[in-house]
Design a protein around this motif. Structure first.
Motif, PDB file in Angstrom:
ATOM      1  N   GLU A   1       0.819  -1.210   0.000  1.00 40.52           N
ATOM      2  CA  GLU A   1       0.000   0.000   0.000  1.00 40.52           C
ATOM      3  C   GLU A   1       0.853   1.261   0.000  1.00 40.52           C
ATOM      4  O   GLU A   1       0.509   2.259  -0.650  1.00 40.52           O
ATOM      5  CB  GLU A   1      -0.939  -0.009   1.204  1.00 40.52           C
ATOM      6  N   VAL A   2       1.969   1.233   0.710  1.00 40.21           N
ATOM      7  CA  VAL A   2       2.864   2.396   0.732  1.00 40.21           C
ATOM      8  C   VAL A   2       3.519   2.580  -0.631  1.00 40.21           C
ATOM      9  O   VAL A   2       3.617   3.702  -1.144  1.00 40.21           O
ATOM     10  CB  VAL A   2       3.915   2.252   1.850  1.00 40.21           C
ATOM     11  N   VAL A   3       3.955   1.481  -1.231  1.00 40.34           N
ATOM     12  CA  VAL A   3       4.520   1.556  -2.583  1.00 40.34           C
ATOM     13  C   VAL A   3       3.473   2.098  -3.562  1.00 40.34           C
ATOM     14  O   VAL A   3       3.769   2.957  -4.398  1.00 40.34           O
ATOM     15  CB  VAL A   3       5.036   0.179  -3.048  1.00 40.34           C
ATOM     16  N   ALA A   4       2.241   1.609  -3.459  1.00 43.54           N
ATOM     17  CA  ALA A   4       1.166   2.060  -4.352  1.00 43.54           C
ATOM     18  C   ALA A   4       0.898   3.550  -4.173  1.00 43.54           C
ATOM     19  O   ALA A   4       0.689   4.275  -5.161  1.00 43.54           O
ATOM     20  CB  ALA A   4      -0.105   1.261  -4.090  1.00 43.54           C
ATOM     21  N   ALA A   5       0.901   4.036  -2.935  1.00 43.43           N
ATOM     22  CA  ALA A   5       0.682   5.460  -2.681  1.00 43.43           C
ATOM     23  C   ALA A   5       1.774   6.300  -3.349  1.00 43.43           C
ATOM     24  O   ALA A   5       1.493   7.352  -3.943  1.00 43.43           O
ATOM     25  CB  ALA A   5       0.647   5.729  -1.181  1.00 43.43           C
TER      26      ALA A   5
END
Length: 280
Positions: free
Chosen positions: A145-149
């Motif tokens: 999720e952090v990578v996607a953000a």
């Protein structure tokens, strides 16, 4: 403690206080003035950099951190992260910094999960991507999720600037599509865009005032914004430009800062820019 920690390099130009508040790990690049080599932020502040640039007989140069410097920071923050580390770096098309981060990540395979994200941006454009990642991590986001953000912010990021001199970009080889402007700066004040991770010519304006007005119009025309950052490098008219944007609305407070030694070495004195993420 968040399950994921975020690391970046000092080209992001985020203020030290914000870096500390968000718990972001920061790996500094190095700046050379002739034979003197100094570490960004620790041995050379932004104020000291611009003072030295004004009197140095040679233009400043930059060098990427070592893989070891990234590995040390990954390990430090990895001890506090149950899932892993996300590292957001200066555009791969402008610097070898991200390759050092990737080497460090590979050296930790099997020990610590590290994901490296190319911001394809510079200065506070990179910084806003870092903020998006750090906010998602602080909210309890997973590694994915952090990578996607971060990657979603990269895809939406806009960065424009007004350049007062092209000498630094020319010498450093970072001039990209703006090369056609060399030799004509006496008669124009160009607006550049960081597009696809490189510096491109966006517009030619006849005066400094017109270039700032044009840049302000680009920001206003972008519509509702999620985040906006305004920044300058030894630019006496930065406050004036900030005032020109006083009617621009963004979900988050406008971030105002300085272009530091890394990007300042290539943008040169007098550069003014804006980076933003559209809302939605």
């Amino acid at each position: 403690m968040p399950a994921v920690r975020v690391v970046t390099d000092s080209a992001c130009d985020l203020p030290d206080e914000l870096v500390a508040d968000l718990g972001i790990g920061l790996v500094p690049l190095r700046i050379r003035f002739g034979e003197d080599e100094l570490t960004d932020r620790t041995e050379l502040s932004t104020k000291e950099f611009w003072l030295r640039s004004a009197t140095s007989p040679t233009l400043p140069e930059t060098s990427a951190p070592s893989p070891g410097a990234f590995e040390q920071e990954f390990r430090r923050l990895g001890e506090e992260a149950s899932e892993g580390v996300v590292c957001v770096n200066l555009s791969s098309r402008l610097s070898a910094t991200i390759e050092a981060a990737r080497q460090a990540a590979r050296s930790l395979e099997g020990t610590l999960e590290v994901r490296v994200v190319d911001s394809f941006s510079v200065t506070m454009g990179q910084g806003l991507v870092v903020i998006e990642a750090a906010r998602r991590a602080a909210a309890g986001g997973s590694l994915d999720e952090v990578v996607a953000a971060a990657e979603e912010a990269v895809a939406r990021m806009k960065v424009y600037g007004v350049i007062d001199t092209l000498e630094n970009l020319k010498k450093g080889g970072r001039i990209g599509g703006a090369a056609a402007l060399v030799g004509s700066l006496l008669s124009i004040k160009p607006v550049i865009e960081v597009r696809g991770g490189i510096v491109e010519e966006e517009s030619k304006q006849r005066t400094r005032s017109r270039s700032l007005e044009y840049l302000a119009s680009k920001v206003r025309a972008a519509g509702p914004l999620s985040r906006l950052a305004v920044f300058g490098g030894d630019a006496p008219d930065l406050d004036r430009f900030v005032e020109m944007l006083s009617d621009v609305k963004a979900t988050e407070p406008t971030l105002i800062g300085e272009i530091g030694p890394v990007i300042g070495s290539h943008a040169g004195p007098g550069a003014v820019g804006a980076a933003w993420l559209p809302a939605g």
